[in-house]
Design an enzyme around this catalytic site. Structure first.
Site, PDB file in Angstrom:
ATOM      1  CG  ASP A 253      -0.192   0.193   2.520  1.00  0.00           C
ATOM      2  OD1 ASP A 253       0.996  -0.117   2.565  1.00  0.00           O
ATOM      3  OD2 ASP A 253      -0.814   0.654   3.491  1.00  0.00           O
ATOM      4  CD  GLU A 254       4.578   3.430   2.947  1.00  0.00           C
ATOM      5  OE1 GLU A 254       4.711   4.455   3.594  1.00  0.00           O
ATOM      6  OE2 GLU A 254       4.725   2.286   3.431  1.00  0.00           O
TER       7      GLU A 254
END
Length: 390
Positions: free
Chosen positions: A98-99
DNA sequence: TCTGGGGTCCTAGGACCC
DNA sequence: TCTGGGGTCCTAGGACCC
């Protein structure tokens, strides 16, 4: 992405929105093992946070909604988000599900300055996925990463190049990416509390506290980071591990678990088109002491039977005698090679060919009917904790 | 108080090679 | 009788991140 797993669950289950929600291990009415993987901002109001033991989360808010992680679903949403990133630059370096780092230097002429791009990325993500992201804009990766963490959720923090030192100096060392519990304690014991404190020490002092790592850390604390944004980093290892719901010392259960884990790793290798030469067995006993045993084969493999045989051999090398109970077992494959690049077999071995065909058939059945459609008899009979049915 | 599961990277000693 | 220096690979452990 902010509270990513929890946000995806709330997106998929509207009845859970605006409620305290915890993604992680089964709390089992407060007796569960494991930790919180992610939680909604509503749950954080009760003092719940990531990595907290699930039993504590239960104590703090027994009425919260507790759900198991659904990694497959999160991977799907992650792919949507990364597809959006790709519209703004080719230089996207994923650092987790998620990054990511995005180098937008080359996109400014076309799309506007970095802050404009950051706003556009946030609103596109919100519009197309319904999820909220936080962004840090800065002239290097380290500062951008810290900036992105500072104003969650829905943050947008911009650090101009001439503001870097003033931005970093007052922040606590716990904000330093790469400083965890151990290094943080060492720095604190020398009276270093803020990033500015670390930036001010000499290289000799840095080396005496944290070795070569210390030298790098001081540069970062000064806002110096020349690392490029590198897309397409290759996978280095594939592994699975499992903590038992109760500590075990029954050999049958141990062997069944090693088979289950070996099969899972082998199937993932085959699915991704890899073979692995090195296998590592991880073993944690009831006292939480963890040991590993590893070995490297001459020829890489992706066969369940090969990996299971290695796992058994490595397990025997732990010297386990049945007296201590085992908390966790894990199997990890590394030294990966693409299957097309691997050495062809030098001679035909009937038994191996049979194993290859067995694995191919198992993969085909699972692809058609689901990963749980087919289990080894020993895994089912070995009363694996997940309680699979036929 | 009780510590998951997926990873990456680093260190350090020993074997081995030239 | 006394044994360098540089490099790679393997193994085990540990810190750290999300």
């Amino acid at each position: 992405m902010d509270a990513f797993f929890a946000s995806v669950e709330q997106l998929d289950h509207p009845q859970w929105r605006a409620l305290p929600l915890v993604v992680g291990a089964d709390p089992k009415s407060g007796a569960g093992r494991g930790v919180v993987a992610a939680c909604s901002y509503e749950a954080r109001k009760f003092g719940i946070h990531s990595a907290m033991p699930i039993s504590q989360a239960w104590k703090r808010c027994p009425d919260a909604i507790f759900v198991k992680p659904n990694m497959g679903r999160y991977a799907e949403v992650s792919a949507e988000v990364f597809e959006i990133f790709g519209r703004f630059t080719d230089l996207v370096e994923g650092i987790s599900i998620d990054e990511a780092f995005l180098d937008v230097t080359g996109s400014i002429a076309l799309l506007g300055d970095a802050v404009t791009i950051a706003r556009e990325i946030k609103s596109t993500i919100r519009g197309e996925t319904g999820l909220v992201a936080s962004v840090g804009v800065a002239s290097n990766k380290f500062v951008a990463k810290i900036a992105s963490d500072l104003d969650k959720p829905d943050g947008l923090v911009v650090v101009e190049p001439d503001e870097v030192r003033a931005f970093l100096n007052p922040l606590p060392i716990t904000r330093l990416w790469g400083v965890g519990e151990k290094s943080g304690a060492k720095l604190l014991s020398r009276g270093l509390r803020t990033i500015g404190d670390v930036a001010a020490i000499s290289d000799i002092m840095a080396r005496s506290i944290l070795g070569d790592q210390g030298l790098k850390l001081v540069s970062l604390a000064r806002g110096e980071d020349e690392r490029a944004v590198l897309p397409h980093s290759a996978v280095k290892s594939i592994g699975n591990e499992e903590t038992f719901s109760r500590d075990v010392n029954e050999l049958e259960k141990i062997k069944a678990t090693l088979l289950y884990l070996s099969d899972k790793v082998a199937a993932r290798l085959r699915k991704k088109g890899f073979e692995a030469a090195t296998m590592t067995l991880k073993f944690r006993n009831e006292d939480f002491k963890t040991i590993t045993r590893s070995a490297t084969l001459e020829a890489a493999t992706d066969l369940t039977d090969d990996i299971y045989a290695m796992a058994l051999e490595l397990f025997s090398r732990t010297g386990w005698n049945g007296r201590v109970k085992i908390r966790l077992l894990g199997v990890t494959a590394s030294k990966l090679v693409r299957k097309t690049d691997s050495q062809p077999t030098l001679f035909v071995d009937e038994a191996r060919l049979k194993q290859v065909r067995t694995d191919e058939t198992v993969d085909a059945i699972r692809a058609r009917f689901g990963a749980g459609a087919l289990k080894r008899g020993a895994v089912v009979g070995g009363s694996n904790k997940k309680g699979y049915t036929k």
